[in-house]
Scaffold this motif. Structure first.
Motif, PDB file in Angstrom:
ATOM      1  N   ASP A 192       0.006  28.424  -7.282  1.00 18.40           N
ATOM      2  CA  ASP A 192      -0.400  28.597  -8.675  1.00 18.40           C
ATOM      3  C   ASP A 192      -1.895  28.903  -8.763  1.00 18.40           C
ATOM      4  OD1 ASP A 192       0.121  28.466 -11.559  1.00 18.40           O
ATOM      5  OD2 ASP A 192      -1.140  26.657 -11.469  1.00 18.40           O
ATOM      6  N   GLN A 193      -2.706  28.143  -8.047  1.00 20.49           N
ATOM      7  CA  GLN A 193      -4.154  28.365  -8.067  1.00 20.49           C
ATOM      8  C   GLN A 193      -4.519  29.684  -7.375  1.00 20.49           C
ATOM      9  OE1 GLN A 193      -6.495  25.007  -6.791  1.00 20.49           O
ATOM     10  NE2 GLN A 193      -5.253  23.565  -7.976  1.00 20.49           N
ATOM     11  N   ARG A 229       1.328  23.952  -6.090  1.00 20.85           N
ATOM     12  CA  ARG A 229       0.004  23.944  -6.721  1.00 20.85           C
ATOM     13  C   ARG A 229      -0.926  24.961  -6.053  1.00 20.85           C
ATOM     14  NH1 ARG A 229       0.330  18.358  -6.136  1.00 20.85           N
ATOM     15  NH2 ARG A 229      -1.685  18.267  -5.108  1.00 20.85           N
TER      16      ARG A 229
END
Length: 178
Positions: A29-30, A26
């Motif tokens: 991805d961010q 995550r």
């Protein structure tokens, strides 16, 4: 980026460093979304692929994640890495500019047909001595190299160059314009 998003990224990176693979996924991805926006704003026109810079930045983040101070903000750290990777990409590009041929093809002039006819070439060659004629014909008309011409005429390379120079000079004196 909001303080909430900064805090979330920092939390995810802390968890990733501690071994949480889902948090790391995550985080990446961010971070990729942030870096992509950062890079796209700075690449004005062609030459550097923003996605290449994003991928290089993510790789550098992965390799250098241990250098992030957990008590510090994460976004300036990410942007510093992205800025360095963007500079590296521009340096690799150098001063070369890549232009698609289709973008400029209609600005090129059509090739002009040969302005000199076979008859005119023959007339110019007749004004030369037999040795100059053979050399000029072989090199300038038939397209043979100096070495090939020298071998076929039994001359040295230097003698071919001299005969070519003198022959072309004689043609220019007779037919050339000032």
């Amino acid at each position: 980026m909001s303080a909430l998003a900064e805090d979330e990224l920092a939390r995810l990176l802390r968890a990733a460093i501690a071994g949480d693979e889902n948090a790391y996924e995550r985080f990446l991805d961010q971070a990729a979304r942030c870096v992509r926006g950062f890079v796209q704003k700075r690449i004005v026109k062609g030459g550097v692929d923003p996605e290449d810079v994003v991928q290089e930045t993510l790789l550098a983040i992965h390799l250098k994640r241990h250098t992030w101070r957990e008590d510090g903000p994460v976004m300036p750290w990410i942007y510093a890495i992205a800025r360095h990777k963007l500079i590296d990409a521009f340096r690799r590009q150098g001063r070369r500019i890549h232009v698609e041929i289709g973008d400029v093809a209609d600005s090129y002039a059509e090739p002009e047909p040969d302005a000199v006819s076979e008859l005119e070439i023959g007339r110019a060659l007749k004004t030369l001595t037999p040795g100059q004629r053979a050399v000029v014909s072989a090199v300038s008309v038939e397209g043979h190299s100096i070495g090939e011409t020298a071998m076929s005429l039994g001359m040295s390379d230097t003698a071919v160059r001299v005969a070519l120079h003198r022959g072309l000079k004689a043609i220019f004196r007779r037919f050339g314009t000032n």
